[in-house]
Design a protein around this motif. Sequence first.
Motif, PDB file in Angstrom:
ATOM      1  N   ALA A 164       0.826  -1.212   0.000  1.00 34.03           N
ATOM      2  CA  ALA A 164       0.000   0.000   0.000  1.00 34.03           C
ATOM      3  C   ALA A 164       0.854   1.253   0.000  1.00 34.03           C
ATOM      4  CB  ALA A 164      -0.926  -0.011   1.222  1.00 34.03           C
ATOM      5  N   TRP A 165       1.939   1.242   0.773  1.00 34.98           N
ATOM      6  CA  TRP A 165       2.795   2.426   0.855  1.00 34.98           C
ATOM      7  C   TRP A 165       3.719   2.549  -0.346  1.00 34.98           C
ATOM      8  CZ3 TRP A 165       4.213   0.794   6.475  1.00 34.98           C
ATOM      9  CH2 TRP A 165       3.116   1.044   7.310  1.00 34.98           C
ATOM     10  N   ARG A 222       0.993   4.436  -2.520  1.00 34.27           N
ATOM     11  CA  ARG A 222       1.329   5.712  -1.885  1.00 34.27           C
ATOM     12  C   ARG A 222       0.416   6.096  -0.723  1.00 34.27           C
ATOM     13  NH1 ARG A 222       6.353   5.582  -3.388  1.00 34.27           N
ATOM     14  NH2 ARG A 222       6.643   5.583  -5.643  1.00 34.27           N
ATOM     15  N   GLU A 223      -0.066   5.133   0.044  1.00 35.61           N
ATOM     16  CA  GLU A 223      -0.753   5.479   1.285  1.00 35.61           C
ATOM     17  C   GLU A 223       0.270   6.024   2.268  1.00 35.61           C
ATOM     18  OE1 GLU A 223      -3.286   2.723   3.195  1.00 35.61           O
ATOM     19  OE2 GLU A 223      -4.511   2.332   1.420  1.00 35.61           O
ATOM     20  N   ASN A 224      -0.152   6.980   3.097  1.00 42.32           N
ATOM     21  CA  ASN A 224       0.784   7.601   4.014  1.00 42.32           C
ATOM     22  C   ASN A 224       1.076   6.691   5.211  1.00 42.32           C
ATOM     23  OD1 ASN A 224      -2.068   8.383   4.796  1.00 42.32           O
ATOM     24  ND2 ASN A 224      -0.962   8.982   6.640  1.00 42.32           N
ATOM     25  N   ALA A 225       2.272   6.835   5.792  1.00 38.41           N
ATOM     26  CA  ALA A 225       2.676   6.045   6.965  1.00 38.41           C
ATOM     27  C   ALA A 225       3.467   6.929   7.918  1.00 38.41           C
ATOM     28  CB  ALA A 225       3.532   4.856   6.530  1.00 38.41           C
ATOM     29  N   GLY A 226       3.127   6.877   9.205  1.00 37.97           N
ATOM     30  CA  GLY A 226       3.849   7.626  10.219  1.00 37.97           C
ATOM     31  C   GLY A 226       4.793   6.722  10.995  1.00 37.97           C
ATOM     32  N   ASP A 270      -4.027  -9.260  -2.931  1.00 37.84           N
ATOM     33  CA  ASP A 270      -5.486  -9.243  -3.022  1.00 37.84           C
ATOM     34  C   ASP A 270      -6.063  -8.015  -2.321  1.00 37.84           C
ATOM     35  OD1 ASP A 270      -8.214  -9.749  -2.869  1.00 37.84           O
ATOM     36  OD2 ASP A 270      -8.027 -11.491  -1.581  1.00 37.84           O
ATOM     37  N   ASN A 271      -5.607  -7.728  -1.102  1.00 39.37           N
ATOM     38  CA  ASN A 271      -6.144  -6.590  -0.340  1.00 39.37           C
ATOM     39  C   ASN A 271      -5.968  -5.280  -1.076  1.00 39.37           C
ATOM     40  OD1 ASN A 271      -6.732  -8.399   1.706  1.00 39.37           O
ATOM     41  ND2 ASN A 271      -4.884  -7.936   2.878  1.00 39.37           N
ATOM     42  N   ASN A 272      -4.783  -5.085  -1.649  1.00 40.96           N
ATOM     43  CA  ASN A 272      -4.516  -3.833  -2.346  1.00 40.96           C
ATOM     44  C   ASN A 272      -5.281  -3.723  -3.656  1.00 40.96           C
ATOM     45  OD1 ASN A 272      -2.206  -2.044  -1.086  1.00 40.96           O
ATOM     46  ND2 ASN A 272      -1.701  -4.158  -0.611  1.00 40.96           N
ATOM     47  N   LEU A 273      -5.454  -4.831  -4.354  1.00 43.07           N
ATOM     48  CA  LEU A 273      -6.233  -4.793  -5.589  1.00 43.07           C
ATOM     49  C   LEU A 273      -7.713  -4.609  -5.284  1.00 43.07           C
ATOM     50  CD1 LEU A 273      -4.517  -7.610  -7.714  1.00 43.07           C
ATOM     51  CD2 LEU A 273      -4.084  -5.154  -7.729  1.00 43.07           C
ATOM     52  N   THR A 274      -8.188  -5.249  -4.219  1.00 43.49           N
ATOM     53  CA  THR A 274      -9.600  -5.118  -3.859  1.00 43.49           C
ATOM     54  C   THR A 274      -9.939  -3.690  -3.467  1.00 43.49           C
ATOM     55  OG1 THR A 274      -9.704  -7.426  -3.139  1.00 43.49           O
ATOM     56  CG2 THR A 274     -11.407  -5.957  -2.302  1.00 43.49           C
ATOM     57  N   VAL A 280     -14.192  -5.681   2.807  1.00 42.43           N
ATOM     58  CA  VAL A 280     -14.307  -4.769   1.657  1.00 42.43           C
ATOM     59  C   VAL A 280     -14.853  -3.420   2.100  1.00 42.43           C
ATOM     60  CG1 VAL A 280     -15.535  -4.349  -0.501  1.00 42.43           C
ATOM     61  CG2 VAL A 280     -14.501  -6.574  -0.088  1.00 42.43           C
ATOM     62  N   VAL A 281     -15.894  -3.425   2.943  1.00 45.26           N
ATOM     63  CA  VAL A 281     -16.451  -2.159   3.419  1.00 45.26           C
ATOM     64  C   VAL A 281     -15.431  -1.419   4.285  1.00 45.26           C
ATOM     65  CG1 VAL A 281     -18.335  -1.058   4.672  1.00 45.26           C
ATOM     66  CG2 VAL A 281     -18.777  -3.111   3.315  1.00 45.26           C
ATOM     67  N   ALA A 282     -14.682  -2.167   5.108  1.00 49.95           N
ATOM     68  CA  ALA A 282     -13.643  -1.532   5.928  1.00 49.95           C
ATOM     69  C   ALA A 282     -12.564  -0.907   5.052  1.00 49.95           C
ATOM     70  CB  ALA A 282     -13.033  -2.552   6.880  1.00 49.95           C
ATOM     71  N   LEU A 283     -12.198  -1.551   3.948  1.00 53.27           N
ATOM     72  CA  LEU A 283     -11.227  -0.973   3.019  1.00 53.27           C
ATOM     73  C   LEU A 283     -11.703   0.388   2.521  1.00 53.27           C
ATOM     74  CD1 LEU A 283     -10.173  -3.963   0.716  1.00 53.27           C
ATOM     75  CD2 LEU A 283      -8.696  -2.710   2.275  1.00 53.27           C
ATOM     76  N   ARG A 284     -12.974   0.468   2.211  1.00 53.64           N
ATOM     77  CA  ARG A 284     -13.544   1.721   1.715  1.00 53.64           C
ATOM     78  C   ARG A 284     -13.458   2.823   2.765  1.00 53.64           C
ATOM     79  NH1 ARG A 284     -19.706   1.073   0.524  1.00 53.64           N
ATOM     80  NH2 ARG A 284     -18.845  -0.519  -0.859  1.00 53.64           N
ATOM     81  N   LEU A 285     -13.628   2.443   4.042  1.00 55.20           N
ATOM     82  CA  LEU A 285     -13.705   3.424   5.116  1.00 55.20           C
ATOM     83  C   LEU A 285     -12.360   3.767   5.731  1.00 55.20           C
ATOM     84  CD1 LEU A 285     -16.840   2.011   6.971  1.00 55.20           C
ATOM     85  CD2 LEU A 285     -16.754   3.961   5.415  1.00 55.20           C
ATOM     86  N   LEU A 286     -11.385   2.845   5.670  1.00 56.66           N
ATOM     87  CA  LEU A 286     -10.130   3.038   6.392  1.00 56.66           C
ATOM     88  C   LEU A 286      -8.884   3.057   5.519  1.00 56.66           C
ATOM     89  CD1 LEU A 286     -10.734   0.565   9.368  1.00 56.66           C
ATOM     90  CD2 LEU A 286     -10.918   3.047   9.429  1.00 56.66           C
ATOM     91  N   GLY A 287      -8.982   2.592   4.278  1.00 58.96           N
ATOM     92  CA  GLY A 287      -7.780   2.414   3.472  1.00 58.96           C
ATOM     93  C   GLY A 287      -7.173   1.037   3.729  1.00 58.96           C
ATOM     94  N   THR A 288      -6.197   0.666   2.914  1.00 58.96           N
ATOM     95  CA  THR A 288      -5.679  -0.701   2.944  1.00 58.96           C
ATOM     96  C   THR A 288      -4.821  -0.988   4.165  1.00 58.96           C
ATOM     97  OG1 THR A 288      -5.578  -0.545   0.526  1.00 58.96           O
ATOM     98  CG2 THR A 288      -4.530  -2.444   1.539  1.00 58.96           C
ATOM     99  N   ALA A 289      -3.845  -0.132   4.442  1.00 58.79           N
ATOM    100  CA  ALA A 289      -2.904  -0.412   5.525  1.00 58.79           C
ATOM    101  C   ALA A 289      -3.603  -0.429   6.880  1.00 58.79           C
ATOM    102  CB  ALA A 289      -1.779   0.618   5.524  1.00 58.79           C
TER     103      ALA A 289
END
Length: 360
Positions: free
Chosen positions: A120-121, A125-129, A176-180, A240-249
Amino acid sequence: MVWQETGMFSLSLGPVLALVSAALFGASTPFAKALLAGVDPWLLAGILYLGSGVGLGLLSLARRRRGPLPDRADLPWLGGAILAGGVVAPVLLLLGLQGLAGSTASLLLNAEVVLTALIAWGLFRENAGRRVMVGLGAIVAGAVILSWPGASESGPDGTPWAVLALLGACLGWAIDNNLTRKVSLNDPLVLAGLKGGAAGLTNVVLALGVGHAALPSPSLVAAGAGLGFLGYGLSLVAFVVALRLLGTARTGAYFATAPFIGALMSVLVLGEPLSGPLLVAAGLMGWGVWLHLTEQHTHAHDHPALTHVHTHDHANDPDGHHRHEHPPGNEGLPHCHPHTHPALSHRHAHVPDAHHRHAH
């Protein structure tokens, strides 16, 4: 347009769904290991996903209201997710379960959250702290302890090969998670049903044809299909719904509780012993998950104008992302239609959900 929000931003639905997904999947791992005594692992992988697909298909047909369906542009992402996470990963998981204790295998599945986050990162390019990175390091350390020779019970295939199979399954599910996530705005029941049906049918046909597996008893098929519906089907819908609400990571971080649930079920259901390495690894992984769950991410950010389709609710919109105009009648109910978000600048706690995939 500027919208300023103060106070704590509610992320309750996303974490709850991710944790429900984790509980269903985590509890399924030791039961799947128990079923391996009477069926070929390749065939069992197909039965699990086929049960998922059939069950979700029936649920989808029984509904009165549906979300958006995948279109042609979604097919490469969905096809890749089905191949990596539905066809390859479950076979590798069950092969690994043959050579490892259920509790050890369950905790090793935490590698999925690490690989999911790295993809994902690195690619999306999802952000990571710093807090999230330290948490990942703790999870990796726990996986290394479990993978060390002599740290776990070894089966007939030997721990090293079983560990590699488990890690291969984790990589498949991470892809799979990142493609979904790319198709997560579509109807989750339809997505999960398509994945389960296509992947399950593929593995059943291959196991019976190429692998020459023997059909198990009807009772075992029914048990595998039921387990697949709960542990892979309903679990995937929530994911899948959580991916929509929270992002992959972040969804992966919550999902990292699944291995702990699986390990606990292995001890309680299969009677496996609590070993020192298992307890140390569980502590490290638990700390890593806690760091993920307690992360706070707040800054001023800009949203460009955006047009897309997904189910949304005007009555539960604390960020002001769904304040568009359309005919009256749907303001208080979840509904689905193409809509345009105007350009927006504001500040609030957020995660890389479908409306916060901006650069940092």
